[in-house]
Design an enzyme around this catalytic site. Structure first.
Site: not given
Ligand code: GLA
Length: 382
Positions: A33, A67, A120, A167, A217
């Site tokens: 990670e 969507s 996720l 990812d 981040y």
């Protein structure tokens, strides 16, 4: 799910002539990670939760997108060259069209089965799936690696999140029942059978509304760059922090005067080491050792990298105190999102019930649990 998306398409766009369908998975990172952007090893899996697309070119200069996760927005329509961000999922569409340099009008209905902000990778699932779909419609399918790199540029250059390659890469290259041990420096990877023997993997969502996650981040990334700059100023030529092993890390540590930066470095180098150990444990069917690596990873992310927070810590420590737990950690960028745990088969139901209770008491709302299949990458489906 695909049938529902197809039905919605017909309801909105009147017929499904010339439509094509695509699926793009989400991902769960088993370990490794915050080291993809430090040139380290990561070990993620693609999962059977992801994004479904039904799409066709409409031979105009307008994109019409709907969507099923944002039904209140209705059909969003915009010009194929529109780059204005509106803080909606359509920003990702605009980013993909710009970076892929594909300016074709299309009609699309999509539906994601990964909750947003769950860690996720719902956004990478969406971008990668759309990039793949538009390239296919444009008869210009590129390699999986090129697709992953282009989708990373959408995050970095268009969305302003300085994310690494993990990812997008696993979402493009995922394999049924396999984790990938990916070297983020060379993009070479090894397929590792994801066989947990008599154990099961549980994913738990903190359901925390993530705030400021992107800026924190980017802050961690900048801190790693600061460390690298200090090392360069002292004559070291590492390209990435993960070029160092633990011994070299001890050697350079006195050069880093700032205690916080020391901890960041310690997380990065030790996590890389743990990821390699964990991959060996999985290959050797040593699930206890894998579990230990997971738990140590969480400690490091909590204390040294400081990306966990109360919700993730509560989940992980609650998991760890239940009978049958082999290991647990947060997964993804952190600051909320999901945690994973490995349990000996037969103990998971009771554990989930206990964890739910404890989490509700401490946090004030419930977590969600998911069981997923380890799945293949982005593809066209019928
Ligand atoms: C996010 C980023 C990835 C990676 C993880 C943390 O998911 O998109 O590139 O850095 O966080 O490991």
């Amino acid at each position: 799910m695909l049938e529902k998306v197809k039905e919605k398409f017909v309801e909105i766009f009147k017929d499904d002539k010339d439509t094509r369908c695509f699926f793009s998975p989400g991902r769960v990172n088993i370990i490794g990670e915050h080291i993809d952007y430090n040139g380290g090893y990561v070990m993620p899996c693609a999962i059977d939760k992801g994004t479904y697309f039904v799409i066709r070119l409409n031979h105009t200069n307008i994109v019409n997108a709907y969507s099923m996760q944002f039904e209140n927005l209705g059909v969003i329509s915009f010009d194929v060259f529109d780059e204005n961000k509106t803080n909606q999922y359509s920003d990702f569409i605009k980013g993909v069209m710009k970076i892929f340099d594909i300016h074709l009008g299309f009609d699309m209905v999509c539906c994601g089965t990964i909750p947003h902000s769950s860690g996720l990778s719902s956004s990478a699932s969406f971008c990668t799936g759309l990039g793949y779909a538009l390239s296919s419609l444009n008869c210009n399918l590129v390699s999986h690696t090129a697709l992953a790199l282009a989708c990373k540029r959408v995050e970095n250059e268009f969305m302003g999140v300085n994310s690494g390659i993990m990812d997008q890469f696993i979402i493009c290259n995922g394999k049924d029942e396999k984790a990938l041990l990916l070297d983020c420096n060379t993009l070479k990877y090894e397929e590792i059978p994801f066989e947990l023997e008599d154990n099961v993997l549980i994913i738990a969502n903190t359901n925390k509304k993530r705030q400021l996650a992107d800026s924190k981040y980017n802050e961690r990334r900048a801190e790693c760059e600061q460390v690298l700059t200090i090392l360069h100023e002292n004559g070291y030529t590492f390209k990435y922090l993960c070029d160092m092993d633990l011994k070299q890390m001890d050697e350079v540590m006195p050069l880093i005067k700032d205690e916080k930066l020391q901890r960041r470095l310690r997380h990065v180098v030790s996590e890389n080491d743990r990821t390699i150990k964990a991959s060996k444990a999985l290959i050797n069917h040593d699930i206890n050792e894998l579990g230990k690596c997971l738990t140590a990873s969480h400690e490091s992310l909590k204390n040294d990298y400081e990306v966990t927070g109360k919700e993730l810590d509560t989940l992980v420590y609650s998991f760890l105190t239940q009978e049958g737990c082999v290991g647990a950690r947060m997964t993804g960028a952190g600051f909320g999102g999901c945690a994973i745990a490995i349990y000996k088969k037969g103990f998971e139901e009771k554990a989930m019930a206990e964890v739910k209770k404890e989490y509700l008491e401490k946090i004030g709302y419930e977590p969600s649990f998911y069981q997923v299949k380890v799945y293949g990458g982005t593809r066209e489906i019928k």
